[in-house]
Design a protein around this motif. Sequence first.
Motif, mmCIF file in Angstrom:
data_model
loop_
_atom_site.group_PDB
_atom_site.id
_atom_site.type_symbol
_atom_site.label_atom_id
_atom_site.label_comp_id
_atom_site.label_asym_id
_atom_site.label_seq_id
_atom_site.Cartn_x
_atom_site.Cartn_y
_atom_site.Cartn_z
ATOM 1 N N UNK A 1 7.233 27.768 -25.623
ATOM 2 C CA UNK A 1 7.580 28.070 -27.103
ATOM 3 C C UNK A 1 7.682 29.668 -27.166
ATOM 4 N N UNK A 44 6.513 13.909 -22.639
ATOM 5 C CA UNK A 44 6.700 12.483 -22.411
ATOM 6 C C UNK A 44 7.981 12.026 -21.445
ATOM 7 N N UNK A 55 13.078 13.060 -19.715
ATOM 8 C CA UNK A 55 11.831 14.051 -19.905
ATOM 9 C C UNK A 55 11.892 14.718 -21.474
ATOM 10 N N UNK A 56 11.090 14.710 -22.126
ATOM 11 C CA UNK A 56 11.250 14.972 -23.533
ATOM 12 C C UNK A 56 9.832 16.056 -23.661
ATOM 13 N N UNK A 57 9.965 17.242 -24.192
ATOM 14 C CA UNK A 57 8.646 17.999 -24.723
ATOM 15 C C UNK A 57 9.119 18.349 -25.861
ATOM 16 N N UNK A 58 7.915 18.224 -26.949
ATOM 17 C CA UNK A 58 8.047 18.360 -28.155
ATOM 18 C C UNK A 58 6.911 19.511 -28.449
ATOM 19 N N UNK A 59 7.040 20.192 -29.603
ATOM 20 C CA UNK A 59 5.960 21.291 -30.122
ATOM 21 C C UNK A 59 6.242 21.285 -31.579
ATOM 22 N N UNK A 60 5.026 20.937 -32.239
ATOM 23 C CA UNK A 60 5.058 20.909 -33.850
ATOM 24 C C UNK A 60 3.911 21.654 -34.465
ATOM 25 N N UNK A 61 3.883 22.249 -35.405
ATOM 26 C CA UNK A 61 2.515 22.384 -36.273
ATOM 27 C C UNK A 61 2.880 22.120 -37.559
#
Lengths: 439, 460
Positions: A1, A44, A55-61
């Motif tokens: 990130x 994921x 292949x999945x990468x996610x970030x959240x806040x």
Amino acid sequence: MPSQYWGSLAHLRDAEIPDYCIEQLIKAGGDKVQCVYSKGEKRELNVDAGEFSLFRTTANHGISLAVIKDQKKGSLSINKINQEDIDESVATVLTMAASSMPDEAYDISENQPAKSFSKGPTEPELEKMYNRMEEFMDFSGSTFPTTIIEQAIMDFSAGTSYYRNSNGVAFDETGGSYSFSAMFTSKEGEDTSSFNSAGFSSLDMDNPLHEGGSIKRLLKESAEHVRTKPVPKKFTGDIIVTPDCIMDFIGFFLGNISDYRLIAGTSLFRESIGEAITNGLLTLHSTPLSDDLSGGYFVTGDGYEAANATIIEQGILKTFLLSLYGSNKTGLKRGPNSGGSLIIDSGKTALNDIVKSVKQGVLLSRFSGGSPSDNGDFSGVAKNSFYIEDGEIQYPISETMVSGNIADMFHNIKDISEDNVNFGDEIFPWIHFGGITVS
Amino acid sequence: MIYKDLNQYSGHFSEYTELRLQENRNNRISMVNGDVMGNSVSSSSGVSSRVYKEGNWGFSSSPDLSDSAVEYVVRSASDNVRFMNDRNKMECGFILPDTCGHYEMDLTTQISRNSQKQWIDFLKDIDDYIQKKYPNLTSRTIVLAGLDMEKSLLTSSGSTSYSMTPRGIMYVSLSMENNGELVELMDVFGGLGQLEDHFLDPTQFYANIDSLADHLSRKADGVYTDAGMKDVILDADLAGILAHEAIGHTTEADLVLGGSVAREYMGRQVASELVTLIDYANSVEGKTCPVPVYIDDEGTPSEDTVIIKDGELKSFMHNKDSARHFETTPTGNARAYAFSDEPLIRMRNTAIKPGTNTLEEMIAAIDDGYYLMKSSNGQADSTSEFMFGVPLGYEIRGGKLGNAIKDTTISGVAFDVLKTIDMISSDMTWSAGGMCGKKQWIPVGMGGPAIKCQVNIGGR
């Protein structure tokens, strides 16, 4: 990130962001306020139609704000974490509260000692995740060649959340876990099984995925379900509900002891604390702090430190699962947690012996049913299930309905297996019921 | 508000790449017996990128909408596909079909926006009306829910799109006791558009509430259905869920690849010749559908997918990858719910095409059966076997409507049920709040005409 664009909040540590929100909410005139700041990441891996696909990468806040002013309440959540958006949100949520109607039941949790909690890893073993998925695909392909893995998802999620309120409550929770799910169908020529799915969560990747939860058993049953037939005729008999679909029935009880039905006045169990709502064989716990589960939580949604609880003990209803608002609204005692993390105590009889005791019935592996009516009447299709006669599993069934009344059914529990399945978030045994209509 | 034009970021692309900026905004107010139980708004925005190479996908998302975050997610998605390519070399050389389109759609209301207070007053008005007119009800629940989905898309094939697709709905649920038994009924109003497009004047809903209360009262005195195979009329709500759940899902190409029974049925007669079943992209006979899609989230111009034509199975719904597999063209069905979701093959607005009969003719044609009006929930599987809950319906005896019925269920094998359809009404009604779950939840349009067919109905 990339580094976040916090504006003038850039100097704040994560845990200080909700403190800033609380300060601003109070400055803006909130009487009682709370803030939850959370951040997390997911990695994921996906298999589609039997092949690795994604292949999945996610970030959240995100920040969730709640404010009570003059006993009126508003709530707001955003995932833009910078001073301008937070300040605007503070003003908006105050306006929302002012727009609402007063209710004496609105409140926030009282002061409790500050605590930090953690469970599970915070970083995944990515290579191991991939290898376990590959191993699972090899296993299912070689052991059950007629079974198609329609989709399989393996993910690792980790995050931290910070709960703060104006009574001085400060809880921090950090956690991470793996979860795996697979959906599959078996096919021989034009003969197709019903789809089925299975999954579990875990704190590590130490064991093969097909050993987790009910995965291997349900894959085997799927392959057996390519050719099915209905039960021979309508009968009233037994069902053995597997751990995979017992939640379809337990959910009826949980709905009746939670906020909505108790507040609306439509709960069947409003006056039932201390009374038998099932027969004495059933004991049901909600255990968010259990070390036997990979899942769970430490803080309730309304800001209390969660506690394990027995909901039904040998048939007797011990507690409701009311939130603080639900408790204030109904005058009933607040629940010790927010529900979930369920464990049903196992019995003393081996599953094989329970099957042997059934004269005529169904081993119910998946229930495709409508929501039960308010009084508990239910009916639905027995999917991925088997016909039992004279103590033996006879054949896989299709186009078979099971119907009855959930409240009555749980007074007719005949036995509970000593065998159980740990799904990571829940642990359930097999439960044997009598008096069910099968057609 | 998100950027509409993403062309400035095309320089970051090196492989087949999709870039999407998205914000979902929700407003939800719930009132139970006159008390505000929920009063909340939320928004969730971010950027995502998906990259395809050698048969694998890499996806990455971030909640940050800055230029550096866009660059980061494209790079991260490329890293992710490389992770897969290094390990999974089974599909080298695969190339996706190329599609390109441009569209801009902004369905933001043209009416001045209401304040939260006005919405709470709106609900209070409706609640007061119900309480005064129907004081014997056990509970009243009213929920107002708005969802705005705003997306911008750029693909390496050159597709661009911007859409703001809103949905505004109101649920009203009433319950009453009769002889110690609790009976409940719910209806949903609204649809495509923001809340202001549907709910400015509460008095416009009094007639709907009177109708709901009347049905509830009749249902409280209702009879149990006779179990077994029956002639029934499935009204639009149930015909829609049959089309969506039991047929639509089996013809999504990813589920076909996963083993659905529909694969073997392609080109065969799977329904009565009266049946044409379509997943409409955006409009029917000039009228906009509940979930209009002009460019999907892979940048493919959306077109109607005629799944069944005159009873014959004609087509599956595709994204680019399944179209590559089946050597056909993508149909514009790839959709994602949130910024952090990858596009999946999803239905848009799925319905049986209207026929020529009136509802009255259809009722008159049944001697012993049921008119089934609403569905509570529904499930179907890869065999097209289905089960739907029916919370509202009436007996039909001698061609006339009779007693209301208690909650029941219907079940069957959809491809068999479609063969029994012998009358279809000429009207078309969309359900207000259709949602579909398949890894992600997403709004869908479900509805259609009423159909006369045979199904297995549950009983006591």
